[in-house]
Design a protein around this motif. Structure first.
Motif, PDB file in Angstrom:
ATOM      1  N   LEU A 322     -37.624  36.385  49.633  1.00 38.05           N
ATOM      2  CA  LEU A 322     -37.941  35.039  49.155  1.00 38.05           C
ATOM      3  C   LEU A 322     -39.136  34.477  49.918  1.00 38.05           C
ATOM      4  CD1 LEU A 322     -37.116  32.453  47.494  1.00 38.05           C
ATOM      5  CD2 LEU A 322     -35.791  31.786  49.516  1.00 38.05           C
ATOM      6  N   THR A 323     -40.157  33.991  49.203  1.00 38.50           N
ATOM      7  CA  THR A 323     -41.315  33.342  49.812  1.00 38.50           C
ATOM      8  C   THR A 323     -41.470  31.949  49.227  1.00 38.50           C
ATOM      9  OG1 THR A 323     -42.490  35.424  50.236  1.00 38.50           O
ATOM     10  CG2 THR A 323     -43.808  33.428  50.135  1.00 38.50           C
ATOM     11  N   LEU A 324     -41.577  30.965  50.118  1.00 41.66           N
ATOM     12  CA  LEU A 324     -41.743  29.568  49.689  1.00 41.66           C
ATOM     13  C   LEU A 324     -43.013  28.999  50.333  1.00 41.66           C
ATOM     14  CD1 LEU A 324     -38.071  28.301  50.168  1.00 41.66           C
ATOM     15  CD2 LEU A 324     -39.153  28.936  48.016  1.00 41.66           C
ATOM     16  N   TYR A 325     -43.781  28.256  49.564  1.00 36.79           N
ATOM     17  CA  TYR A 325     -45.007  27.646  50.085  1.00 36.79           C
ATOM     18  C   TYR A 325     -44.768  26.151  50.340  1.00 36.79           C
ATOM     19  CZ  TYR A 325     -47.460  31.959  49.093  1.00 36.79           C
ATOM     20  OH  TYR A 325     -47.857  33.275  49.089  1.00 36.79           O
ATOM     21  N   LYS A 326     -43.842  25.889  51.232  1.00 39.44           N
ATOM     22  CA  LYS A 326     -43.574  24.498  51.622  1.00 39.44           C
ATOM     23  C   LYS A 326     -43.163  24.463  53.094  1.00 39.44           C
ATOM     24  CE  LYS A 326     -38.791  24.336  49.909  1.00 39.44           C
ATOM     25  NZ  LYS A 326     -37.811  23.514  49.173  1.00 39.44           N
ATOM     26  N   LEU A 327     -43.995  25.062  53.906  1.00 42.91           N
ATOM     27  CA  LEU A 327     -43.694  25.209  55.328  1.00 42.91           C
ATOM     28  C   LEU A 327     -43.434  23.872  56.014  1.00 42.91           C
ATOM     29  CD1 LEU A 327     -45.061  27.670  57.861  1.00 42.91           C
ATOM     30  CD2 LEU A 327     -45.324  25.283  58.417  1.00 42.91           C
ATOM     31  N   ASP A 328     -44.241  22.842  55.692  1.00 43.07           N
ATOM     32  CA  ASP A 328     -44.071  21.527  56.329  1.00 43.07           C
ATOM     33  C   ASP A 328     -42.674  20.970  56.086  1.00 43.07           C
ATOM     34  OD1 ASP A 328     -46.618  21.681  57.271  1.00 43.07           O
ATOM     35  OD2 ASP A 328     -47.499  20.280  55.826  1.00 43.07           O
ATOM     36  N   LYS A 329     -42.212  21.065  54.840  1.00 43.04           N
ATOM     37  CA  LYS A 329     -40.884  20.551  54.504  1.00 43.04           C
ATOM     38  C   LYS A 329     -39.794  21.355  55.213  1.00 43.04           C
ATOM     39  CE  LYS A 329     -41.843  18.512  49.964  1.00 43.04           C
ATOM     40  NZ  LYS A 329     -41.533  18.572  48.518  1.00 43.04           N
TER      41      LYS A 329
END
Length: 357
Positions: A322-329
Protein backbone atom coordinates in the motif's frame (compact mmCIF):
# COMPACT_ATOMS: atom_id res chain seq x y z
CA UNK A 1 -19.82 -23.52 10.23
CA UNK A 2 -23.60 -23.46 10.74
CA UNK A 3 -23.49 -25.94 13.63
CA UNK A 4 -21.05 -23.61 15.35
CA UNK A 5 -23.31 -20.63 14.66
CA UNK A 6 -26.35 -22.40 16.13
CA UNK A 7 -24.29 -23.25 19.23
CA UNK A 8 -23.28 -19.59 19.48
CA UNK A 9 -26.91 -18.43 19.32
CA UNK A 10 -27.84 -20.97 22.02
CA UNK A 11 -25.01 -19.70 24.25
CA UNK A 12 -26.04 -16.09 23.60
CA UNK A 13 -29.61 -16.85 24.72
CA UNK A 14 -28.26 -18.58 27.85
CA UNK A 15 -26.23 -15.46 28.64
CA UNK A 16 -29.26 -13.20 28.21
CA UNK A 17 -31.21 -15.41 30.64
CA UNK A 18 -28.36 -15.41 33.17
CA UNK A 19 -28.00 -11.62 32.96
CA UNK A 20 -31.72 -11.21 33.68
CA UNK A 21 -31.40 -13.13 36.98
CA UNK A 22 -31.69 -10.78 39.99
CA UNK A 23 -28.69 -12.20 41.92
CA UNK A 24 -26.21 -11.63 39.04
CA UNK A 25 -25.91 -7.90 39.77
CA UNK A 26 -24.79 -8.76 43.33
CA UNK A 27 -21.67 -10.49 42.00
CA UNK A 28 -19.69 -7.76 40.12
CA UNK A 29 -17.05 -10.18 38.76
CA UNK A 30 -19.63 -12.61 37.38
CA UNK A 31 -21.71 -9.74 35.94
CA UNK A 32 -18.62 -8.24 34.25
CA UNK A 33 -17.60 -11.63 32.81
CA UNK A 34 -21.10 -12.33 31.44
CA UNK A 35 -21.41 -8.83 29.96
CA UNK A 36 -18.02 -9.20 28.26
CA UNK A 37 -19.00 -12.57 26.73
CA UNK A 38 -22.38 -11.20 25.64
CA UNK A 39 -20.72 -8.16 24.05
CA UNK A 40 -18.23 -10.40 22.19
CA UNK A 41 -20.98 -12.65 20.79
CA UNK A 42 -23.46 -9.91 19.81
CA UNK A 43 -21.94 -9.02 16.36
CA UNK A 44 -21.83 -12.70 15.36
CA UNK A 45 -25.38 -13.45 16.54
CA UNK A 46 -26.87 -10.34 14.91
CA UNK A 47 -25.10 -11.08 11.61
CA UNK A 48 -26.28 -14.72 11.66
CA UNK A 49 -29.87 -13.65 12.35
CA UNK A 50 -29.72 -11.22 9.44
CA UNK A 51 -28.29 -14.05 7.28
CA UNK A 52 -31.15 -16.38 8.22
CA UNK A 53 -33.73 -13.66 7.51
CA UNK A 54 -32.31 -13.16 4.01
CA UNK A 55 -32.29 -16.93 3.40
CA UNK A 56 -35.97 -16.96 4.35
CA UNK A 57 -36.61 -14.02 2.00
CA UNK A 58 -35.07 -16.05 -0.84
CA UNK A 59 -37.38 -19.01 -0.15
CA UNK A 60 -40.43 -16.77 0.01
CA UNK A 61 -39.49 -14.97 -3.22
CA UNK A 62 -39.00 -18.29 -5.05
CA UNK A 63 -42.36 -19.54 -3.75
CA UNK A 64 -44.03 -16.33 -4.92
CA UNK A 65 -42.52 -16.68 -8.39
CA UNK A 66 -43.95 -20.20 -8.66
CA UNK A 67 -47.46 -19.14 -7.71
CA UNK A 68 -47.76 -15.54 -8.96
CA UNK A 69 -48.93 -14.77 -12.51
CA UNK A 70 -49.14 -10.96 -12.20
CA UNK A 71 -46.10 -9.58 -14.03
CA UNK A 72 -45.65 -6.58 -11.74
CA UNK A 73 -45.63 -8.78 -8.64
CA UNK A 74 -43.21 -11.19 -10.32
CA UNK A 75 -40.82 -8.31 -11.06
CA UNK A 76 -40.94 -7.22 -7.43
CA UNK A 77 -40.27 -10.79 -6.30
CA UNK A 78 -37.30 -11.09 -8.69
CA UNK A 79 -35.88 -7.79 -7.40
CA UNK A 80 -36.15 -8.93 -3.79
CA UNK A 81 -34.70 -12.32 -4.70
CA UNK A 82 -31.60 -10.74 -6.28
CA UNK A 83 -31.13 -8.36 -3.35
CA UNK A 84 -31.41 -11.18 -0.80
CA UNK A 85 -29.02 -13.45 -2.72
CA UNK A 86 -26.42 -10.66 -2.88
CA UNK A 87 -26.90 -9.97 0.83
CA UNK A 88 -26.50 -13.66 1.70
CA UNK A 89 -23.15 -13.80 -0.13
CA UNK A 90 -21.98 -10.66 1.66
CA UNK A 91 -23.10 -11.95 5.07
CA UNK A 92 -21.47 -15.37 4.51
CA UNK A 93 -18.09 -13.66 4.10
CA UNK A 94 -18.75 -11.50 7.16
CA UNK A 95 -19.64 -14.59 9.21
CA UNK A 96 -16.43 -16.35 8.16
CA UNK A 97 -14.41 -13.36 9.37
CA UNK A 98 -16.35 -13.17 12.66
CA UNK A 99 -15.71 -16.89 13.21
CA UNK A 100 -11.93 -16.53 12.79
CA UNK A 101 -10.06 -17.37 16.02
CA UNK A 102 -9.70 -14.19 18.04
CA UNK A 103 -6.37 -13.13 19.50
CA UNK A 104 -6.93 -13.37 23.29
CA UNK A 105 -4.90 -10.18 23.74
CA UNK A 106 -6.95 -8.05 21.31
CA UNK A 107 -8.98 -6.32 24.03
CA UNK A 108 -5.93 -5.42 26.09
CA UNK A 109 -4.23 -2.07 26.52
CA UNK A 110 -0.78 -1.83 24.95
CA UNK A 111 2.72 -0.76 25.83
CA UNK A 112 4.63 0.61 22.85
CA UNK A 113 8.41 0.83 22.72
CA UNK A 114 10.06 3.02 20.09
CA UNK A 115 13.85 2.85 19.65
CA UNK A 116 16.09 4.91 17.37
CA UNK A 117 18.05 2.64 15.03
CA UNK A 118 20.48 3.44 12.22
CA UNK A 119 20.94 7.14 11.54
CA UNK A 120 22.15 8.72 14.80
CA UNK A 121 20.44 12.00 15.73
CA UNK A 122 18.19 11.85 12.65
CA UNK A 123 16.84 8.46 13.81
CA UNK A 124 16.20 9.90 17.30
CA UNK A 125 14.32 12.86 15.79
CA UNK A 126 12.20 10.50 13.69
CA UNK A 127 11.50 8.35 16.79
CA UNK A 128 10.10 11.46 18.50
CA UNK A 129 7.93 12.21 15.44
CA UNK A 130 6.52 8.66 15.34
CA UNK A 131 5.82 8.94 19.09
CA UNK A 132 3.83 12.12 18.39
CA UNK A 133 2.07 10.39 15.47
CA UNK A 134 0.81 7.68 17.83
CA UNK A 135 -0.15 10.30 20.44
CA UNK A 136 -2.35 12.07 17.85
CA UNK A 137 -3.84 8.76 16.68
CA UNK A 138 -4.67 7.77 20.26
CA UNK A 139 -6.31 11.17 20.83
CA UNK A 140 -8.49 10.62 17.74
CA UNK A 141 -9.63 7.29 19.28
CA UNK A 142 -10.11 8.96 22.68
CA UNK A 143 -7.55 6.66 24.23
CA UNK A 144 -5.35 7.63 27.16
CA UNK A 145 -1.55 7.81 26.66
CA UNK A 146 0.91 7.60 29.55
CA UNK A 147 4.70 7.80 29.19
CA UNK A 148 6.49 5.05 31.14
CA UNK A 149 10.15 5.53 30.23
CA UNK A 150 12.07 7.75 27.84
CA UNK A 151 15.60 8.73 26.92
CA UNK A 152 15.78 12.09 25.18
CA UNK A 153 18.53 13.89 23.31
CA UNK A 154 19.03 17.65 23.51
CA UNK A 155 17.76 18.52 20.03
CA UNK A 156 14.23 17.19 20.60
CA UNK A 157 14.80 13.59 19.62
CA UNK A 158 14.34 10.37 21.57
CA UNK A 159 16.75 7.44 21.66
CA UNK A 160 14.02 5.37 23.31
CA UNK A 161 10.48 5.88 24.60
CA UNK A 162 8.00 3.49 26.20
CA UNK A 163 4.37 4.50 26.67
CA UNK A 164 1.07 2.86 27.52
CA UNK A 165 -2.10 3.31 25.48
CA UNK A 166 -5.26 2.58 27.44
CA UNK A 167 -8.39 2.01 25.37
CA UNK A 168 -10.87 -0.66 24.29
CA UNK A 169 -9.27 -2.95 21.70
CA UNK A 170 -6.00 -1.01 21.60
CA UNK A 171 -3.89 -4.12 20.96
CA UNK A 172 -6.17 -5.35 18.15
CA UNK A 173 -5.30 -2.17 16.23
CA UNK A 174 -1.81 -1.20 17.36
CA UNK A 175 -0.24 -4.67 16.92
CA UNK A 176 0.10 -3.96 13.19
CA UNK A 177 2.64 -1.22 13.98
CA UNK A 178 5.35 -3.62 15.22
CA UNK A 179 8.47 -3.67 13.07
CA UNK A 180 11.11 -1.41 11.53
CA UNK A 181 9.97 1.99 10.23
CA UNK A 182 12.28 3.68 7.71
CA UNK A 183 12.50 7.40 6.94
CA UNK A 184 14.03 8.94 3.80
CA UNK A 185 14.61 12.70 3.87
CA UNK A 186 17.20 15.50 3.90
CA UNK A 187 18.20 16.12 7.54
CA UNK A 188 18.32 19.74 8.72
CA UNK A 189 21.99 19.20 9.58
CA UNK A 190 22.80 18.07 6.01
CA UNK A 191 24.51 20.93 4.15
CA UNK A 192 24.86 19.08 0.83
CA UNK A 193 21.13 18.45 0.42
CA UNK A 194 21.53 14.66 0.26
CA UNK A 195 18.69 12.32 1.19
CA UNK A 196 19.53 10.17 4.21
CA UNK A 197 17.87 6.91 5.25
CA UNK A 198 17.32 6.26 8.96
CA UNK A 199 15.38 3.63 10.87
CA UNK A 200 13.54 3.15 14.11
CA UNK A 201 11.99 0.03 15.61
CA UNK A 202 8.51 -0.18 17.10
CA UNK A 203 7.46 -2.98 19.46
CA UNK A 204 3.82 -3.22 20.50
CA UNK A 205 3.22 -5.36 23.59
CA UNK A 206 -0.10 -6.26 25.25
CA UNK A 207 -0.36 -5.01 28.81
CA UNK A 208 0.24 -7.91 31.18
CA UNK A 209 -1.73 -8.34 34.39
CA UNK A 210 0.02 -9.62 37.51
CA UNK A 211 -1.54 -13.06 37.00
CA UNK A 212 -0.18 -13.19 33.41
CA UNK A 213 3.45 -13.03 34.56
CA UNK A 214 5.03 -14.24 37.79
CA UNK A 215 7.98 -12.12 38.97
CA UNK A 216 9.79 -13.46 42.02
CA UNK A 217 11.43 -11.07 44.48
CA UNK A 218 14.75 -12.91 44.26
CA UNK A 219 14.89 -12.23 40.50
CA UNK A 220 14.64 -8.45 40.89
CA UNK A 221 16.95 -5.69 42.04
CA UNK A 222 15.41 -2.27 42.71
CA UNK A 223 17.60 0.85 42.75
CA UNK A 224 16.37 4.35 43.55
CA UNK A 225 18.21 7.45 42.32
CA UNK A 226 17.98 11.06 41.17
CA UNK A 227 16.35 11.56 37.78
CA UNK A 228 18.67 12.83 35.06
CA UNK A 229 18.69 13.76 31.39
CA UNK A 230 18.36 16.60 28.96
CA UNK A 231 15.17 18.08 30.37
CA UNK A 232 11.57 17.88 29.30
CA UNK A 233 8.77 15.75 30.69
CA UNK A 234 11.08 12.86 31.60
CA UNK A 235 13.16 14.68 34.25
CA UNK A 236 12.59 15.92 37.79
CA UNK A 237 14.78 16.96 40.71
CA UNK A 238 13.85 14.47 43.46
CA UNK A 239 15.26 11.05 44.36
CA UNK A 240 12.33 9.33 42.71
CA UNK A 241 13.77 7.57 39.66
CA UNK A 242 13.53 3.77 39.83
CA UNK A 243 15.69 1.20 38.05
CA UNK A 244 14.60 -2.42 37.91
CA UNK A 245 17.04 -5.16 36.96
CA UNK A 246 15.57 -8.56 36.10
CA UNK A 247 18.35 -11.09 36.60
CA UNK A 248 17.00 -14.06 34.55
CA UNK A 249 16.61 -12.01 31.34
CA UNK A 250 19.00 -9.10 31.92
CA UNK A 251 16.17 -6.61 31.24
CA UNK A 252 16.77 -3.22 32.83
CA UNK A 253 13.89 -0.74 33.22
CA UNK A 254 14.54 2.88 34.20
CA UNK A 255 11.50 4.96 35.12
CA UNK A 256 11.64 8.67 36.00
CA UNK A 257 8.58 10.21 34.38
CA UNK A 258 6.76 10.86 37.67
CA UNK A 259 7.75 12.87 40.75
CA UNK A 260 6.62 10.01 42.98
CA UNK A 261 8.91 7.04 43.56
CA UNK A 262 5.85 4.80 44.09
CA UNK A 263 4.37 5.80 40.72
CA UNK A 264 7.70 5.29 38.93
CA UNK A 265 8.04 1.86 40.53
CA UNK A 266 4.51 0.89 39.41
CA UNK A 267 5.28 2.03 35.85
CA UNK A 268 8.58 0.14 35.82
CA UNK A 269 6.89 -3.09 36.92
CA UNK A 270 4.10 -2.61 34.32
CA UNK A 271 6.74 -2.27 31.61
CA UNK A 272 8.73 -5.26 32.88
CA UNK A 273 5.61 -7.45 32.99
CA UNK A 274 4.73 -6.44 29.43
CA UNK A 275 8.25 -7.25 28.18
CA UNK A 276 8.30 -10.66 29.88
CA UNK A 277 4.79 -11.48 28.62
CA UNK A 278 5.76 -10.37 25.11
CA UNK A 279 8.87 -12.58 25.20
CA UNK A 280 6.65 -15.54 26.08
CA UNK A 281 4.27 -14.70 23.20
CA UNK A 282 7.20 -14.47 20.77
CA UNK A 283 8.45 -17.90 21.90
CA UNK A 284 5.02 -19.41 21.29
CA UNK A 285 4.77 -17.83 17.85
CA UNK A 286 8.25 -19.02 16.90
CA UNK A 287 7.21 -22.55 17.82
CA UNK A 288 4.15 -22.41 15.58
CA UNK A 289 3.86 -23.11 11.86
CA UNK A 290 5.47 -20.71 9.36
CA UNK A 291 2.11 -19.62 7.94
CA UNK A 292 1.00 -18.49 11.43
CA UNK A 293 4.19 -16.49 11.96
CA UNK A 294 3.89 -14.86 8.55
CA UNK A 295 0.52 -13.33 9.34
CA UNK A 296 0.50 -9.57 9.54
CA UNK A 297 0.81 -8.33 13.10
CA UNK A 298 2.69 -11.40 14.35
CA UNK A 299 5.77 -11.12 12.15
CA UNK A 300 9.44 -10.67 12.84
CA UNK A 301 10.23 -7.52 14.82
CA UNK A 302 13.26 -6.95 12.57
CA UNK A 303 11.05 -6.83 9.46
CA UNK A 304 11.02 -3.50 7.59
CA UNK A 305 7.31 -2.76 7.49
CA UNK A 306 7.01 0.85 6.31
CA UNK A 307 8.89 3.66 4.55
CA UNK A 308 8.17 7.37 5.02
CA UNK A 309 9.60 9.25 2.02
CA UNK A 310 9.50 12.99 2.72
CA UNK A 311 10.74 14.34 -0.68
CA UNK A 312 7.90 12.49 -2.44
CA UNK A 313 5.36 12.93 0.38
CA UNK A 314 4.64 9.22 0.33
CA UNK A 315 4.24 6.40 2.84
CA UNK A 316 4.55 2.77 1.72
CA UNK A 317 3.57 -0.25 3.81
CA UNK A 318 5.70 -3.06 2.38
CA UNK A 319 3.70 -5.94 3.90
CA UNK A 320 0.57 -5.16 1.89
CA UNK A 321 1.96 -3.10 -1.00
CA UNK A 322 0.00 0.00 0.00
CA UNK A 323 1.33 3.46 -0.98
CA UNK A 324 -0.37 6.67 0.14
CA UNK A 325 0.61 10.21 -0.86
CA UNK A 326 -0.51 11.98 2.29
CA UNK A 327 2.57 11.88 4.48
CA UNK A 328 1.71 15.11 6.36
CA UNK A 329 -1.66 13.74 7.46
CA UNK A 330 -0.15 10.39 8.43
CA UNK A 331 2.58 12.03 10.53
CA UNK A 332 -0.25 13.92 12.24
CA UNK A 333 -1.84 10.65 13.34
CA UNK A 334 -4.08 9.80 10.36
CA UNK A 335 -3.01 6.14 10.13
CA UNK A 336 -6.44 4.47 10.20
CA UNK A 337 -6.44 3.72 6.44
CA UNK A 338 -3.14 1.84 6.78
CA UNK A 339 -4.35 -0.12 9.82
CA UNK A 340 -7.67 -1.00 8.14
CA UNK A 341 -5.77 -2.29 5.09
CA UNK A 342 -3.50 -4.40 7.34
CA UNK A 343 -6.54 -5.86 9.17
CA UNK A 344 -8.23 -6.71 5.83
CA UNK A 345 -5.05 -8.35 4.49
CA UNK A 346 -4.58 -10.31 7.71
CA UNK A 347 -8.18 -11.57 7.62
CA UNK A 348 -7.84 -12.55 3.96
CA UNK A 349 -4.68 -14.53 4.72
CA UNK A 350 -6.32 -16.30 7.66
CA UNK A 351 -9.37 -17.16 5.56
CA UNK A 352 -7.15 -18.55 2.81
CA UNK A 353 -5.27 -20.67 5.37
CA UNK A 354 -8.57 -21.88 6.84
CA UNK A 355 -9.87 -22.90 3.39
CA UNK A 356 -6.68 -24.89 2.72
CA UNK A 357 -7.03 -26.92 5.93
Amino acid sequence: MFDKLEDTVARYEELMNELSEPDVANDPNRFKRLMKEQSDLTPLVETYREYKQNKQNIEESLELLKEESDEEMRELAKEELNESRAKVEELEEKLKILLLPKDPNDDKNVIVEIRAGAGGDEAALFAAEIYRMYMHYAESKRWKVETLECEEIGIGGMKKVNFMITGQGAYSVMKYESGVHRVQRIPETESGGRIHTSTISVAVMPEAEEFDVEIEDKDIRIDVMRASGNGGQCVNTTDSAVRLTHYPTGIVIYSQTEKSQIQNKAKAFALLRAKLYDMELQKRQDAEAADRRSQIGTGDRSEKIRTYNFPQGRVTDHRIGLTLYKLDKIMNGDIQEIIDACIAADQAKKLANMNEE
